[in-house]
Design a protein around this motif. Sequence first.
Motif, short mmCIF file in Angstrom:
data_model
loop_
_atom_site.label_atom_id
_atom_site.label_comp_id
_atom_site.label_asym_id
_atom_site.label_seq_id
_atom_site.Cartn_x
_atom_site.Cartn_y
_atom_site.Cartn_z
N GLU A 36 1.23 -1.26 0.08
CA GLU A 36 -0.24 -0.07 0.14
C GLU A 36 0.71 1.06 -0.05
N GLY A 37 2.51 1.36 1.23
CA GLY A 37 3.35 2.38 0.51
C GLY A 37 3.44 2.77 -0.88
N GLN A 38 3.86 1.51 -1.51
CA GLN A 38 4.44 1.62 -2.61
C GLN A 38 4.05 1.51 -3.81
N LEU A 39 2.36 1.39 -3.86
CA LEU A 39 2.01 1.42 -4.75
C LEU A 39 1.90 3.06 -5.34
N PHE A 40 2.06 3.82 -4.35
CA PHE A 40 1.52 5.58 -4.21
C PHE A 40 2.47 6.12 -5.45
N ASN A 41 3.77 5.34 -4.53
CA ASN A 41 5.69 6.01 -5.04
C ASN A 41 5.63 5.21 -6.43
N ILE A 42 5.25 3.96 -7.00
CA ILE A 42 5.26 3.43 -8.01
C ILE A 42 4.42 4.05 -8.93
N THR A 43 3.44 4.80 -8.44
CA THR A 43 2.01 4.72 -9.21
C THR A 43 2.29 6.57 -9.72
N ARG A 44 2.78 7.22 -8.54
CA ARG A 44 2.42 8.47 -8.05
C ARG A 44 2.81 9.57 -9.41
N SER A 45 3.79 9.16 -10.90
CA SER A 45 4.06 10.39 -11.98
C SER A 45 3.02 9.96 -12.85
N GLN A 46 2.30 8.51 -12.87
CA GLN A 46 0.91 8.69 -13.64
C GLN A 46 -0.74 9.89 -13.03
N GLY A 55 3.36 17.92 -17.02
CA GLY A 55 3.83 16.57 -17.59
C GLY A 55 4.68 16.14 -16.52
N ASP A 56 4.56 15.14 -17.15
CA ASP A 56 4.73 13.91 -16.01
C ASP A 56 6.46 14.17 -15.28
N GLN A 57 7.19 14.91 -15.62
CA GLN A 57 8.74 14.86 -15.27
C GLN A 57 8.58 16.53 -14.58
N SER A 58 7.58 16.93 -14.51
CA SER A 58 7.39 18.40 -14.22
C SER A 58 7.54 18.51 -12.70
N GLN A 59 8.54 19.94 -12.58
CA GLN A 59 8.81 20.36 -11.05
C GLN A 59 7.96 20.16 -10.16
N ALA A 60 6.06 20.43 -10.46
CA ALA A 60 5.39 20.59 -9.86
C ALA A 60 4.66 18.80 -9.51
N VAL A 61 5.62 18.18 -10.11
CA VAL A 61 4.70 16.10 -10.33
C VAL A 61 5.89 16.33 -9.05
N ARG A 62 7.24 16.13 -9.10
CA ARG A 62 7.80 16.13 -8.24
C ARG A 62 7.92 16.70 -6.75
N LEU A 63 7.16 17.72 -6.67
CA LEU A 63 7.40 18.58 -5.67
C LEU A 63 5.83 18.42 -4.59
N TRP A 64 4.71 17.62 -5.78
CA TRP A 64 3.39 17.52 -4.71
C TRP A 64 3.69 16.02 -4.46
N GLY A 65 4.51 15.25 -5.21
CA GLY A 65 5.23 13.79 -4.86
C GLY A 65 5.94 14.03 -3.38
N ASP A 66 6.18 14.87 -2.87
CA ASP A 66 6.89 14.87 -2.02
C ASP A 66 6.23 14.98 -0.86
N ARG A 67 5.65 16.27 -1.12
CA ARG A 67 4.31 16.73 -0.22
C ARG A 67 3.54 15.53 0.36
N PHE A 68 2.75 14.33 -0.88
CA PHE A 68 1.53 13.64 -0.05
C PHE A 68 2.36 12.88 0.28
N LEU A 69 3.53 12.21 0.40
CA LEU A 69 5.03 11.21 0.99
C LEU A 69 4.59 11.95 2.84
N ALA A 70 5.13 13.03 2.35
CA ALA A 70 4.91 13.53 3.86
C ALA A 70 3.47 13.41 4.96
N ILE A 71 2.37 14.01 4.17
CA ILE A 71 1.81 13.54 4.48
C ILE A 71 0.70 11.99 5.17
N PHE A 72 1.74 11.43 4.16
CA PHE A 72 1.92 10.10 4.54
C PHE A 72 2.27 9.10 5.76
N LEU A 73 3.43 9.84 6.12
CA LEU A 73 4.18 9.95 6.89
C LEU A 73 3.29 10.78 8.43
#
Length: 426
Positions: A36-46, A55-73
């Motif tokens: 369940e934890g890794q599923l988001f990491n695997i699919t978060r770009s899409q 775009g799936d390599q944009s800075q916004a995607v990476r920034l929000w990806g880490d924000r959601f991981l912080a929420i997960f923690l």
Amino acid sequence: MAAPSESNGPWYAEVTGYQWLVLAIASAGWAFDAFEGQLFNITRSQLLADLLGAGDQSQAVRLWGDRFLAIFLLGGTLGGVVFGSLADRFGRKPIMSLTILFYSIFSGLTFFATDLWHVAFLRFFVALGVGGEWAVAAALVAEVFPPKARAHASGIFHSTSVLGTWLAALAGILVGTQWRYAYVIGVIPALLVLWVRTSVREPERWQRTGVEQRPRGSFRELFGTPRWRNSAILGLLLAAVGLGTFWGVIVAGQDLTADLLIRLGKSKEEAQQSAKFAYGIVQALGGGLGLLAFGPLAERLGRRGAFALMHIAAFIIVPITCYVPQTYAQQLMILPIFGFCTLSIHAGYAIYFPELFPDHLRATGAGVCFNGGRLVAASILVLSGELKALPGMSLQLAVSILGCLFLLGLVVLLFLPETKGRPLPE
């Protein structure tokens, strides 16, 4: 109290069928935790590219990806602390069942997410279950297994997280860009509750605390008693290093691979698919071997010695992984070593933290250590996101800087006790 005498046979010689069954159930719960934890990491770009319209390599995607991981923690922190205390109060079996239902149901509901706040809400509740299940299962394994087998069994328990990572990687590869269907699979672990309810008995050690009328799961006693308070705070800091580097460094193996392939001329979609395999299968294999190795290392070198060795190895391997590979084949060769060195210490948490606390505070204390560490790690994730988003900051340099956190773990170890060869506190 003197440590009990040990036979000269192998560590598993005195393990009973029921103890193996408990290990299997706890490990299955933790494997699906990791899934369940890794599923988001695997699919978060899409997922994020879809919801953000970026775009799936944009800075916004990476920034929000880490924000959601912080929420997960943050969710994992609350879940580990609350459910750990509840497990000390009401028993291991009912609370383990409840935590599994939490992470299964809320993961499945992600299928219906259409906005960022939906994802944030659901990932927080998934994390509540994930954090709580670990605290309960780690305490259960430590209490059920005999002293000679405890470190090995706890190491095996935590190492099964690699199975969850593989399942998440396979699910991500199978669904491709149709990320929603991967979360439907996340409902399946709910069936594990039936196995827990019919097979697990409450440990005798936990039942004795009720006969003795000792306060179970008391935060006042945990933080009001100097010995338990010091163990909780120092254990929390040790876990913060591992959890912060996990989400800021270890999972970056996927992004590092994708960046390398794009520099080599691959399309974004092809690079992402190859990166899922490199991270979710190849790197995870090395990580799983590292987790399995930590138990024997902890028995040979002591808990503190094993932690120290692997923190140093992790600090060395991070910049090597970031800068040395120049081809996909070279990346596939280095990632298992990267996974082995950086992930192995996580098995140590399942071995070490339950050994620091008495029977009536074990799940509470272990939950505070491992999942309280998520709270500190969440701030590291915010820093990670901001660092990676800085103009001109390469991913390789950002990950190398974050890898220096492993050195902080060595400092924390100086103040923690050695528990090798000692009985569990009563």
